[in-house]
Design a protein around this motif. Structure first.
Motif, PDB file in Angstrom:
ATOM      1  N   PRO A 181     -11.514   0.783  -9.154  1.00  0.00           N
ATOM      2  CA  PRO A 181     -12.115   0.735  -7.812  1.00  0.00           C
ATOM      3  C   PRO A 181     -13.645   0.712  -7.832  1.00  0.00           C
ATOM      4  CG  PRO A 181     -10.315   2.307  -7.869  1.00  0.00           C
ATOM      5  CD  PRO A 181     -10.533   1.878  -9.285  1.00  0.00           C
ATOM      6  N   ASP A 182     -14.243   1.329  -8.854  1.00  0.00           N
ATOM      7  CA  ASP A 182     -15.703   1.332  -8.926  1.00  0.00           C
ATOM      8  C   ASP A 182     -16.281  -0.036  -9.278  1.00  0.00           C
ATOM      9  OD1 ASP A 182     -15.765   3.976  -8.281  1.00  0.00           O
ATOM     10  OD2 ASP A 182     -16.011   4.700 -10.334  1.00  0.00           O
ATOM     11  N   ALA A 183     -15.423  -0.991  -9.554  1.00  0.00           N
ATOM     12  CA  ALA A 183     -15.896  -2.326  -9.923  1.00  0.00           C
ATOM     13  C   ALA A 183     -16.122  -3.221  -8.713  1.00  0.00           C
ATOM     14  CB  ALA A 183     -14.882  -2.996 -10.847  1.00  0.00           C
ATOM     15  N   SER A 184     -15.793  -2.747  -7.519  1.00  0.00           N
ATOM     16  CA  SER A 184     -15.838  -3.635  -6.353  1.00  0.00           C
ATOM     17  C   SER A 184     -17.234  -4.196  -6.088  1.00  0.00           C
ATOM     18  CB  SER A 184     -15.295  -2.923  -5.112  1.00  0.00           C
ATOM     19  OG  SER A 184     -15.891  -1.670  -4.953  1.00  0.00           O
ATOM     20  N   ALA A 185     -18.272  -3.406  -6.301  1.00  0.00           N
ATOM     21  CA  ALA A 185     -19.640  -3.903  -6.060  1.00  0.00           C
ATOM     22  C   ALA A 185     -19.981  -5.019  -7.049  1.00  0.00           C
ATOM     23  CB  ALA A 185     -20.642  -2.764  -6.177  1.00  0.00           C
ATOM     24  N   ALA A 186     -19.618  -4.829  -8.309  1.00  0.00           N
ATOM     25  CA  ALA A 186     -19.899  -5.846  -9.321  1.00  0.00           C
ATOM     26  C   ALA A 186     -19.100  -7.118  -9.050  1.00  0.00           C
ATOM     27  CB  ALA A 186     -19.577  -5.302 -10.711  1.00  0.00           C
ATOM     28  N   LEU A 187     -17.851  -6.949  -8.646  1.00  0.00           N
ATOM     29  CA  LEU A 187     -17.019  -8.113  -8.332  1.00  0.00           C
ATOM     30  C   LEU A 187     -17.593  -8.889  -7.144  1.00  0.00           C
ATOM     31  CD1 LEU A 187     -13.511  -6.452  -8.761  1.00  0.00           C
ATOM     32  CD2 LEU A 187     -14.342  -8.424 -10.085  1.00  0.00           C
ATOM     33  N   ALA A 188     -17.997  -8.147  -6.110  1.00  0.00           N
ATOM     34  CA  ALA A 188     -18.544  -8.808  -4.925  1.00  0.00           C
ATOM     35  C   ALA A 188     -19.845  -9.535  -5.266  1.00  0.00           C
ATOM     36  CB  ALA A 188     -18.788  -7.775  -3.825  1.00  0.00           C
ATOM     37  N   ALA A 189     -20.676  -8.913  -6.076  1.00  0.00           N
ATOM     38  CA  ALA A 189     -21.935  -9.555  -6.468  1.00  0.00           C
ATOM     39  C   ALA A 189     -21.671 -10.829  -7.260  1.00  0.00           C
ATOM     40  CB  ALA A 189     -22.779  -8.580  -7.280  1.00  0.00           C
ATOM     41  N   ARG A 190     -20.681 -10.792  -8.140  1.00  0.00           N
ATOM     42  CA  ARG A 190     -20.354 -11.970  -8.942  1.00  0.00           C
ATOM     43  C   ARG A 190     -19.809 -13.101  -8.081  1.00  0.00           C
ATOM     44  NH1 ARG A 190     -22.011 -14.509 -13.405  1.00  0.00           N
ATOM     45  NH2 ARG A 190     -20.820 -16.439 -13.279  1.00  0.00           N
ATOM     46  N   VAL A 217      -9.944  -3.472   7.150  1.00  0.00           N
ATOM     47  CA  VAL A 217     -10.795  -4.299   8.008  1.00  0.00           C
ATOM     48  C   VAL A 217     -10.870  -3.745   9.426  1.00  0.00           C
ATOM     49  CG1 VAL A 217     -10.965  -6.586   9.085  1.00  0.00           C
ATOM     50  CG2 VAL A 217     -10.455  -6.394   6.638  1.00  0.00           C
ATOM     51  N   ALA A 218      -9.802  -3.124   9.899  1.00  0.00           N
ATOM     52  CA  ALA A 218      -9.754  -2.648  11.288  1.00  0.00           C
ATOM     53  C   ALA A 218     -10.950  -1.777  11.669  1.00  0.00           C
ATOM     54  CB  ALA A 218      -8.445  -1.891  11.526  1.00  0.00           C
ATOM     55  N   PRO A 219     -11.383  -0.816  10.846  1.00  0.00           N
ATOM     56  CA  PRO A 219     -12.510   0.039  11.264  1.00  0.00           C
ATOM     57  C   PRO A 219     -13.828  -0.703  11.461  1.00  0.00           C
ATOM     58  CG  PRO A 219     -11.269   1.051   9.454  1.00  0.00           C
ATOM     59  CD  PRO A 219     -10.782  -0.357   9.580  1.00  0.00           C
ATOM     60  N   ILE A 220     -13.978  -1.878  10.871  1.00  0.00           N
ATOM     61  CA  ILE A 220     -15.247  -2.601  11.010  1.00  0.00           C
ATOM     62  C   ILE A 220     -15.135  -3.798  11.943  1.00  0.00           C
ATOM     63  CG2 ILE A 220     -15.959  -1.921   8.672  1.00  0.00           C
ATOM     64  CD1 ILE A 220     -15.376  -4.857   7.844  1.00  0.00           C
ATOM     65  N   MET A 221     -13.924  -4.044  12.471  1.00  0.00           N
ATOM     66  CA  MET A 221     -13.726  -5.238  13.285  1.00  0.00           C
ATOM     67  C   MET A 221     -14.585  -5.229  14.551  1.00  0.00           C
ATOM     68  SD  MET A 221     -12.569  -8.191  13.612  1.00  0.00           S
ATOM     69  CE  MET A 221     -11.538  -8.296  12.139  1.00  0.00           C
ATOM     70  N   LEU A 277      -6.958  -6.293  -3.950  1.00  0.00           N
ATOM     71  CA  LEU A 277      -6.136  -5.217  -4.503  1.00  0.00           C
ATOM     72  C   LEU A 277      -6.879  -3.882  -4.447  1.00  0.00           C
ATOM     73  CD1 LEU A 277      -4.614  -7.070  -7.587  1.00  0.00           C
ATOM     74  CD2 LEU A 277      -3.392  -6.297  -5.554  1.00  0.00           C
ATOM     75  N   ILE A 278      -8.172  -3.898  -4.731  1.00  0.00           N
ATOM     76  CA  ILE A 278      -8.961  -2.657  -4.646  1.00  0.00           C
ATOM     77  C   ILE A 278      -9.050  -2.221  -3.178  1.00  0.00           C
ATOM     78  CG2 ILE A 278     -11.237  -1.645  -4.975  1.00  0.00           C
ATOM     79  CD1 ILE A 278     -11.551  -3.482  -7.441  1.00  0.00           C
ATOM     80  N   GLY A 279      -9.475  -3.144  -2.319  1.00  0.00           N
ATOM     81  CA  GLY A 279      -9.442  -2.922  -0.876  1.00  0.00           C
ATOM     82  C   GLY A 279     -10.231  -1.740  -0.355  1.00  0.00           C
ATOM     83  N   ASN A 280     -11.213  -1.261  -1.089  1.00  0.00           N
ATOM     84  CA  ASN A 280     -11.999  -0.136  -0.566  1.00  0.00           C
ATOM     85  C   ASN A 280     -13.154  -0.657   0.309  1.00  0.00           C
ATOM     86  OD1 ASN A 280     -13.895  -1.111  -2.366  1.00  0.00           O
ATOM     87  ND2 ASN A 280     -13.601   0.522  -3.865  1.00  0.00           N
ATOM     88  N   ARG A 281     -13.951   0.266   0.799  1.00  0.00           N
ATOM     89  CA  ARG A 281     -15.017  -0.117   1.738  1.00  0.00           C
ATOM     90  C   ARG A 281     -16.015  -1.084   1.099  1.00  0.00           C
ATOM     91  NH1 ARG A 281     -18.566   4.040   5.449  1.00  0.00           N
ATOM     92  NH2 ARG A 281     -19.962   2.482   6.365  1.00  0.00           N
ATOM     93  N   THR A 282     -16.361  -0.831  -0.149  1.00  0.00           N
ATOM     94  CA  THR A 282     -17.317  -1.711  -0.822  1.00  0.00           C
ATOM     95  C   THR A 282     -16.746  -3.110  -0.983  1.00  0.00           C
ATOM     96  OG1 THR A 282     -18.195   0.191  -2.029  1.00  0.00           O
ATOM     97  CG2 THR A 282     -18.729  -1.982  -2.886  1.00  0.00           C
ATOM     98  N   ALA A 283     -15.459  -3.195  -1.296  1.00  0.00           N
ATOM     99  CA  ALA A 283     -14.819  -4.504  -1.437  1.00  0.00           C
ATOM    100  C   ALA A 283     -14.847  -5.258  -0.109  1.00  0.00           C
ATOM    101  CB  ALA A 283     -13.380  -4.332  -1.907  1.00  0.00           C
ATOM    102  N   VAL A 284     -14.530  -4.554   0.970  1.00  0.00           N
ATOM    103  CA  VAL A 284     -14.526  -5.204   2.285  1.00  0.00           C
ATOM    104  C   VAL A 284     -15.946  -5.620   2.680  1.00  0.00           C
ATOM    105  CG1 VAL A 284     -14.074  -4.854   4.737  1.00  0.00           C
ATOM    106  CG2 VAL A 284     -12.454  -4.015   3.040  1.00  0.00           C
ATOM    107  N   GLU A 285     -16.918  -4.773   2.411  1.00  0.00           N
ATOM    108  CA  GLU A 285     -18.305  -5.129   2.730  1.00  0.00           C
ATOM    109  C   GLU A 285     -18.742  -6.377   1.964  1.00  0.00           C
ATOM    110  OE1 GLU A 285     -20.390  -1.546   1.852  1.00  0.00           O
ATOM    111  OE2 GLU A 285     -20.034  -0.657   3.825  1.00  0.00           O
ATOM    112  N   GLY A 286     -18.268  -6.500   0.729  1.00  0.00           N
ATOM    113  CA  GLY A 286     -18.575  -7.694  -0.050  1.00  0.00           C
ATOM    114  C   GLY A 286     -17.973  -8.939   0.572  1.00  0.00           C
ATOM    115  N   LEU A 287     -16.746  -8.809   1.061  1.00  0.00           N
ATOM    116  CA  LEU A 287     -16.094  -9.946   1.716  1.00  0.00           C
ATOM    117  C   LEU A 287     -16.810 -10.304   3.025  1.00  0.00           C
ATOM    118  CD1 LEU A 287     -12.371  -8.907   1.118  1.00  0.00           C
ATOM    119  CD2 LEU A 287     -13.622 -10.751  -0.034  1.00  0.00           C
ATOM    120  N   VAL A 288     -17.251  -9.283   3.743  1.00  0.00           N
ATOM    121  CA  VAL A 288     -17.975  -9.529   4.994  1.00  0.00           C
ATOM    122  C   VAL A 288     -19.257 -10.309   4.719  1.00  0.00           C
ATOM    123  CG1 VAL A 288     -19.284  -8.425   6.855  1.00  0.00           C
ATOM    124  CG2 VAL A 288     -17.012  -7.568   6.234  1.00  0.00           C
ATOM    125  N   GLU A 289     -19.953  -9.974   3.665  1.00  0.00           N
ATOM    126  CA  GLU A 289     -21.180 -10.702   3.334  1.00  0.00           C
ATOM    127  C   GLU A 289     -20.899 -12.175   3.083  1.00  0.00           C
ATOM    128  OE1 GLU A 289     -23.530  -8.336   4.614  1.00  0.00           O
ATOM    129  OE2 GLU A 289     -24.502  -9.914   3.445  1.00  0.00           O
TER     130      GLU A 289
END
Length: 207
Positions: free
Chosen positions: A49-58, A113-117, A77-89
Motif C-alpha cells: 500500500p505504501d507504493a501508491s505514491a510511487a505508482l501514481a507518479a510513474r 471515490v465516494a468521499p471525494i465525489m 487493488l491498493i485503493g487507498n487515498r493516495t492511489a485515488v488522489e493519483g487517479l484524480v490527478e
C-alpha cells in the motif's frame, strides 16, 4: 559495408520475479529501462500500500501501454487515498488515453471515490466535473442519482449539466423529475438540454 552493432536488450526472466523483492527495490525497478521489468515491478507493488505514491507518479511518465495497465491495476487493488488522489490527478492530464484509463479505474473504487465525489463535482475546472460525471456512469454507489440531481440543479456550465442529464436518463427515478423540469427552465435557450431532459422524463415516467 558498415557493421551495425545490435542493441543489447535486457530481459527479465520469470525466476527473477520469484526472488524476494522489497518495496524499495520494486519502486526503483519502476524506472528500469526494460518495460518488462517495470511491468513486473508494477504488478508486484500491488502488495505494498505504501507504493501508491510511487505508482501514481510513474503513471504520468510511463509510455508503455502494458506497464501503464499494470500500474492502474495495482493502484485499483491498493485503493487507498493516495492511489485515488493519483487517479484524480490523471483527470487533469492532457493525455486523453490516460484520463479515460483513470476514469475506468475509479469506477472500480466506489467506496474510495465516494468521499471525494462532491469535491470533484464542484471542481473549478468544468472538464474535471464532466469527467467526474463520467466516473458516476458505472460507479455502483447508492448516492449516484442524488449527485446527478445536485449537478443539474446547481452547476452553471451547460456541458456539465448535459452530461449529467444523459446519465440521469439511464439511472434516474421520480426523485429526479423536479430537477429535470427546473433544468429545462434554467437553460430554456439550449435545445439539447430540453431534448435530453424530455428523453429522461419520458423514460422515468415510462412513456
Amino acid at each position: 559495408m558498415a557493421i551495425v552493432k545490435r542493441k543489447e536488450t535486457q530481459t527479465v526472466q520469470t525466476d527473477e520475479r520469484s526472488r524476494p523483492r522489497d518495496l524499495d527495490g520494486l519502486v526503483a525497478e519502476l524506472s528500469d529501462s526494460n518495460p518488462q521489468a517495470r511491468r513486473w515491478a508494477a504488478r508486484d507493488l500491488a502488495a505494498f500500500p505504501d507504493a501508491s505514491a510511487a505508482l501514481a507518479a510513474r503513471l504520468f511518465k510511463e509510455t508503455d501501454a502494458a506497464v501503464r495497465e499494470a500500474i492502474l491495476t495495482s493502484l485499483t487493488l491498493i485503493g487507498n487515498r493516495t492511489a485515488v488522489e493519483g487517479l484524480v490527478e490523471c483527470l487533469r492530464s492532457e493525455d486523453a488515453g490516460l484520463r479515460n484509463e483513470a476514469i475506468e479505474a475509479m469506477k472500480n473504487l466506489p467506496e474510495a471515490v465516494a468521499p471525494i465525489m462532491a469535491g470533484l463535482l464542484a471542481d473549478p475546472d468544468p472538464d474535471v466535473r464532466i469527467f467526474a460525471v463520467n466516473v458516476l456512469e458505472s460507479l455502483r454507489h447508492p448516492d449516484v442519482e442524488q449527485w446527478l440531481i445536485e449537478v443539474i440543479s446547481e452547476d452553471e456550465h451547460v456541458n456539465v449539466c448535459a452530461t449529467a442529464v444523459d446519465l440521469l436518463g439511464e439511472v434516474g427515478s421520480e426523485a429526479a423529475v423536479p430537477a429535470l423540469e427546473a433544468l429545462k427552465t434554467r437553460f430554456a435557450g439550449e435545445p439539447y438540454i430540453a431534448f435530453t431532459a424530455d428523453l429522461a422524463l419520458k423514460r422515468i415516467r415510462g412513456g
